[in-house]
Scaffold this motif. Structure first.
Motif, short mmCIF file in Angstrom:
data_model
loop_
_atom_site.label_atom_id
_atom_site.label_comp_id
_atom_site.label_asym_id
_atom_site.label_seq_id
_atom_site.Cartn_x
_atom_site.Cartn_y
_atom_site.Cartn_z
N LEU A 3 65.38 7.87 35.78
CA LEU A 3 64.03 8.21 36.22
C LEU A 3 63.26 8.85 35.08
O LEU A 3 63.85 9.39 34.13
N ASP A 4 61.95 8.78 35.16
CA ASP A 4 61.12 9.38 34.11
C ASP A 4 61.25 10.90 34.10
O ASP A 4 61.29 11.53 33.04
N LYS A 5 61.35 11.50 35.30
CA LYS A 5 61.42 12.95 35.36
C LYS A 5 62.06 13.39 36.66
O LYS A 5 61.85 12.78 37.71
N SER A 249 66.13 7.31 23.15
CA SER A 249 66.15 7.07 24.59
C SER A 249 67.36 6.21 24.93
O SER A 249 67.85 5.44 24.09
N SER A 292 67.47 11.97 34.48
CA SER A 292 66.38 11.82 33.52
C SER A 292 66.79 12.47 32.21
O SER A 292 67.68 13.32 32.17
N GLU A 294 65.34 14.21 28.50
CA GLU A 294 64.24 14.80 27.74
C GLU A 294 64.71 15.07 26.30
O GLU A 294 65.54 15.95 26.09
#
Length: 588
Positions: A3-5, A249, A292, A294
């Motif tokens: 997921l993005d966040k 990523s 996610s 970061e």
């Protein structure tokens, strides 16, 4: 699922992911000596600032397997300052610690009543800090028994590997953390291919399965790397160590069901293309089956600029331009690179008043031009660059006339190999191979001896060659004891040729190499069948031909099952990789 966040809550496990810290690299260099442990301390501070639940280290914490007292001092100091405190650790361990950790203690470090661990670190051994010597102990074992690190994923049997997970839980999120310390790539590739690497797994599907591995990722040769398709498909995420290029990523391979993160190194150990990318660590949020990532850029890393220059493509003219013209052009390029590195550093550190000396490397193809000594040229930039002896690397392109076969020790080839990164270099294994071809070694395998000599040189391990020979001798003796020999073939026959042939047959049986035999003997030497080995790790074996195993845990009685169909290796190679997957180092 990626997921993005994810917004952190009481069910979210927060991890800091890092690999290849190489603490102790160039520690005697007057300029770069402190770089590795300054950055390692920054990484632990980032974990503290993000209030992570745990830190996962993917191998090569130290640059050598016998780190200096200075390296140990700085690592222990950072761990004590950043990972110990009054903050409670909210992660519950469900595994039997004596089964998954290598320190032999009966608890994970944050559950030890004598310690006050706020952020536990879980680490595996890489090829630089692997276990050696009597007892197969590593620097990580020392840190583990002192309670500062949880060393997991240790490979105790190189003939058959069973990977058991560290089962962790926070709220409703369950994490199965797998790890495998570094094994020689060719050996591990063969073991995956032959189905001798088994993964235990939870019997239910509500676990997030994370695997930490430290092997060749880039496919330099098919058998000297581990294709992603070899890994079990029930995995959800893989942290890949050993490669120094940071890919910011996770990347999904279409042939697998999981994503792979190549976090890269935190310090440049080679002035190569893969080290140019910004160095980062990663904060991972796991909630249920979702996660996610970061990325967090490291701010203490020394700036590095690399340029490739072909003199024939510049304003210079081969045969006409003088050495002074060449040197003047290269000095100008170095000065531009220094300005570029400084600007890059100030862009990422706008409030910094002092800029560290940058790393600069020019790779110069000089065919047809006259040049000067590389070190003499580099010394012009003392006080301006951090690498004052190797700012420039000169090499020549190969031409058809130069491709005449030469001996390994030809003086011209050696000189060319030192300065040429695009031609065949004189490797350590080439020297050993040439030496072995002049001798007769019947029992000691050449590949293993190459590896032992490499560790002796690279890791400063003075016992590795003796340990290797002792192990090979012991293995050969055990094999000889299992072989039945007809005494008449050796002592009852006066024919010298028959005796020699029988002995070659014996060596063939011992080494598993049919090329050692000259002719066949009517009654080949028979080997006693090896006794069946019983598994010591499993608590219960359901049947003789079953791959299902149950791993006992503390209170929740979680079943750990092995599903061979999910991880049995495929024999086709993984898809090729471009330059983006290249190894960011010289030779690790």
């Amino acid at each position: 699922m990626f997921l993005d966040k994810i917004e952190p809550n009481e069910n979210t496990i927060k991890l800091l992911l890092t690999t290849d810290n190489h603490v102790g690299y160039a520690e005697n260099d007057p300029i770069r000596g402190n770089d590795s442990w300054i950055t390692f301390d920054e990484i632990l501070k980032i974990g503290n600032n993000y209030d992570v639940d745990m830190i996962i280290q993917g191998g090569d914490l130290f640059h050598i397997n016998k780190p200096s007292k200075k390296s140990l001092f700085h690592v222990i100091k950072s761990l004590r300052q950043q990972c110990m405190g009054d903050k409670p650790c909210e992660i519950e361990l469900l595994s039997d610690p004596t089964a998954v950790f290598s320190n032999g203690l009966d608890s994970v470090n944050y559950e030890d009543p004598n310690l006050n661990i706020s952020i536990p670190m879980f680490a595996i051994s890489g090829n630089h800090d692997d276990a050696t010597g009597e007892g197969l102990l590593s620097a990580l074992d020392v840190l583990a028994v002192s309670g500062l690190v949880n060393n997991f994923g240790k490979v105790k049997d190189n003939e058959e590997i069973t990977v058991s997970p560290v089962l962790l839980k926070k709220g409703n999120t369950q994490l199965a953390l797998y790890g495998m310390a570094n094994v020689r790539d060719e050996r591990l590739h063969r073991m995956f291919r032959d189905g001798k690497v088994k993964f235990q797994r939870p019997s239910t599907d509500d676990w997030f399965n994370l695997f930490v591995i430290h092997q060749n990722h880039a496919q330099h040769a098919y058998r000297s790397c581990i294709p992603e398709t070899f890994l079990p498909h029930f995995l959800d995420f893989v942290l890949w160590g050993h490669e120094h290029e940071c890919i910011p990523s996770p990347i999904h391979n279409k042939e697998t069901t999981f994503e792979v993160l190549q976090a890269g190194s935190s310090v440049a150990t080679a002035l190569s293309e893969g080290e140019v990318a910004d160095k980062k660590v990663f904060i991972m949020y796991i909630e249920g089956q979702d996660y996610s990532i970061e990325p967090v850029q490291l701010t203490t890393v020394r700036p590095f600029v690399l340029k490739e220059i072909e003199l024939s493509q510049t304003k210079l003219v081969a045969g006409s331009s003088s050495k002074a013209d060449v040197i003047a052009l290269l000095i100008e390029e170095v000065e531009k690179s220094i300005l570029q590195a400084n600007e890059k550093y100030l862009k990422n550190h706008p409030n910094e008043s002092e800029i560290p000396l940058p790393l600069i490397r020019l790779k110069v193809e000089y065919t047809g031009f006259e040049i000067e000594n590389a070190q003499r040229f580099s010394n012009r930039f003392i006080g301006k660059t951090a690498n004052v002896n190797d700012v420039v690397l000169f090499y020549k392109k190969k031409t058809p006339k130069e491709q005449v076969k030469k001996t390994k020790f030809d003086a011209d080839l050696i000189e060319e190999s030192i300065s040429n990164t695009k031609t065949t270099e004189l490797q350590l294994q080439d020297i050993i191979s040439d030496f072995l071809h002049q001798t007769t070694l019947s029992l000691v395998p050449e590949i293993g001896l190459n590896e032992a000599v490499k560790k002796f040189v690279d890791n400063d391990d003075k016992n590795t060659i003796q340990t290797f020979i002792n192990n090979e001798t012991k293995t050969s003796v055990n094999k000889l004891k299992k072989i039945e020999i007809d005494d008449n073939e050796f002592y009852g026959n006066d024919d010298e040729k028959t005796q020699k042939t029988a002995f070659k047959q014996l060596l063939a049986e011992l080494k598993g190499d049919p090329s050692l035999m000259e002719i066949n003997i009517e009654e080949p030497i028979k080997e006693k069948p090896a006794p069946k080995r019983k598994s010591k790790k499993s608590k219960e074996i359901l049947s003789d031909d079953s791959d299902v195993e149950i791993l006992e845990v503390n209170d929740n009685d979680v079943d750990i099952l092995t599903d061979e169909d999910e991880y049995k290796s495929k024999k086709k190679a993984t898809r090729g990789r471009g330059r983006g997957r290249g190894r960011g180092r010289g030779k690790k």
